[in-house]
Design an enzyme around this catalytic site. Sequence first.
Site, PDB file in Angstrom:
ATOM      1  NE  ARG A  77       7.813 -14.508  17.907  1.00 54.94           N
ATOM      2  CZ  ARG A  77       7.101 -15.571  18.274  1.00 54.94           C
ATOM      3  NH1 ARG A  77       7.192 -16.691  17.590  1.00 54.94           N
ATOM      4  NH2 ARG A  77       6.335 -15.533  19.349  1.00 54.94           N
ATOM      5  NE  ARG A 100      10.560 -21.744  22.234  1.00 59.64           N
ATOM      6  CZ  ARG A 100       9.536 -21.193  21.589  1.00 59.64           C
ATOM      7  NH1 ARG A 100       9.686 -20.800  20.322  1.00 59.64           N
ATOM      8  NH2 ARG A 100       8.366 -21.037  22.177  1.00 59.64           N
ATOM      9  CG  HIS A 169       9.925 -22.826  15.037  1.00 65.25           C
ATOM     10  ND1 HIS A 169       9.575 -21.682  14.356  1.00 65.25           N
ATOM     11  CD2 HIS A 169       8.769 -23.270  15.584  1.00 65.25           C
ATOM     12  CE1 HIS A 169       8.294 -21.452  14.499  1.00 65.25           C
ATOM     13  NE2 HIS A 169       7.773 -22.391  15.215  1.00 65.25           N
ATOM     14  CG  ASP A 214       0.399 -23.322  12.721  1.00 67.07           C
ATOM     15  OD1 ASP A 214       0.168 -22.857  13.857  1.00 67.07           O
ATOM     16  OD2 ASP A 214       1.310 -24.141  12.471  1.00 67.07           O
ATOM     17  CD  GLU A 273       8.070 -24.356  12.217  1.00 72.27           C
ATOM     18  OE1 GLU A 273       7.285 -23.413  12.006  1.00 72.27           O
ATOM     19  OE2 GLU A 273       7.886 -25.213  13.093  1.00 72.27           O
TER      20      GLU A 273
HETATM   21  O1  TA6 Z   1       5.553 -24.093  14.190  1.00 69.87           O
HETATM   22  C1  TA6 Z   1       4.395 -23.282  14.138  1.00 69.87           C
HETATM   23  C2  TA6 Z   1       3.958 -22.990  15.564  1.00 69.87           C
HETATM   24  O2  TA6 Z   1       3.727 -24.170  16.283  1.00 69.87           O
HETATM   25  C3  TA6 Z   1       2.721 -22.101  15.510  1.00 69.87           C
HETATM   26  O3  TA6 Z   1       1.568 -22.773  15.973  1.00 69.87           O
HETATM   27  C4  TA6 Z   1       3.104 -20.902  16.393  1.00 69.87           C
HETATM   28  O4  TA6 Z   1       2.733 -21.145  17.726  1.00 69.87           O
HETATM   29  C5  TA6 Z   1       4.613 -20.885  16.193  1.00 69.87           C
HETATM   30  O5  TA6 Z   1       4.982 -22.252  16.252  1.00 69.87           O
HETATM   31  C6  TA6 Z   1       5.390 -19.983  17.120  1.00 69.87           C
HETATM   32  O6  TA6 Z   1       5.383 -20.494  18.408  1.00 69.87           O
HETATM   33  P1  TA6 Z   1       6.114 -19.601  19.546  1.00 69.87           P
HETATM   34  O7  TA6 Z   1       5.994 -20.406  20.810  1.00 69.87           O
HETATM   35  O8  TA6 Z   1       7.550 -19.423  19.130  1.00 69.87           O
HETATM   36  O9  TA6 Z   1       5.380 -18.287  19.566  1.00 69.87           O
END
Ligand code: TA6
Length: 301
Positions: A77, A100, A169, A214, A273
């Site tokens: 994270r 990832r 991301h 988002d 991103e």
């Molecule tokens: O890029 C934004 C997103 O798609 C959000 O919808 C949220 O789900 C975020 O990615 C984080 O996703 P993750 O799978 O890392 O918790």
Amino acid sequence: MHASQAPEALDERFAIPGLARFEAGAGGLTRLSISTRHADAHIYLHGAHVTHHRPAGQPSLLFLSERSRFAPGAAIRGGVPIVFPWFGPRAGVPDHGFARISEWAVQSVERAGDGVAVALALEASPATRALWPHEFRITCCVTVGAALDLTAEVENRSDAPFTFEAAFHTYLRVGDVGQTSLAGLEGADYIDKTDGMKRKTLAPGPFRLDAETDRVFPGARGSCVVSDAVLGRRVVVDKRASATTVVWNPWNDKAAHMADLGGVEWRHMLCVETANAMDDAVTLAPGARHAMGATIRATPA
Ligand code: TA6
């Protein structure tokens, strides 16, 4: 962990004394630790994941949750997760693809001017074929200098075309997301994932967040600039061969339900991103390659 991916074995092949060495990082996962006159950085083999990049005299460019998991099969994270070969959730398979949460193989660690350039690769395997039935190789090149530069090159190694999505991301570190503004997307159309995937248009003027955000901006190929009033800096995200920009912050309610994001950590992150996703998914002919890039750097406010 394969013996060949243990820190000691990797050091023998790739270490650059005084600049780059492998070590056991969080959760015992192997990471490359880079320390140059311009910046220091950490890159885990798990996900080819840049978790840390701190320019000299600056706070880190990247946010990393204090509660992040560091374990096989779990996404880290923060930092720069590499999303491939799909973006977002899909029934029965890992969210944001398998790249990832896979172990990448080091290809090279080299001096790049005053910095260090690292290449890692992930190829199709029985595990990936079970999730995505295509022959591919993705190579991620990370260059650590005062700026952080990433390139992800996807090669179609099969005899039929395939379509993929990909993203860096990127979790930017900010002093307070409620006191930042983002330039570069003014007037752009976006898909609002917090409002039934409705397609909307961003108002003119600086983009400020005041709630869960988002948004997927298709066809957004330009740079973004985050102005951070608290840290007194601007962070610039330039990109190459990326047609999608995504902006995300879970805000307090959603963050409260994220086990790997603690307390008010959500205030100190803003995901900007660099992607090719949804409308901008990429179709590769057999033998073709596609390289997407991002350069992230801090400048004084
Ligand atoms: O890029 C934004 C997103 O798609 C959000 O919808 C949220 O789900 C975020 O990615 C984080 O996703 P993750 O799978 O890392 O918790």
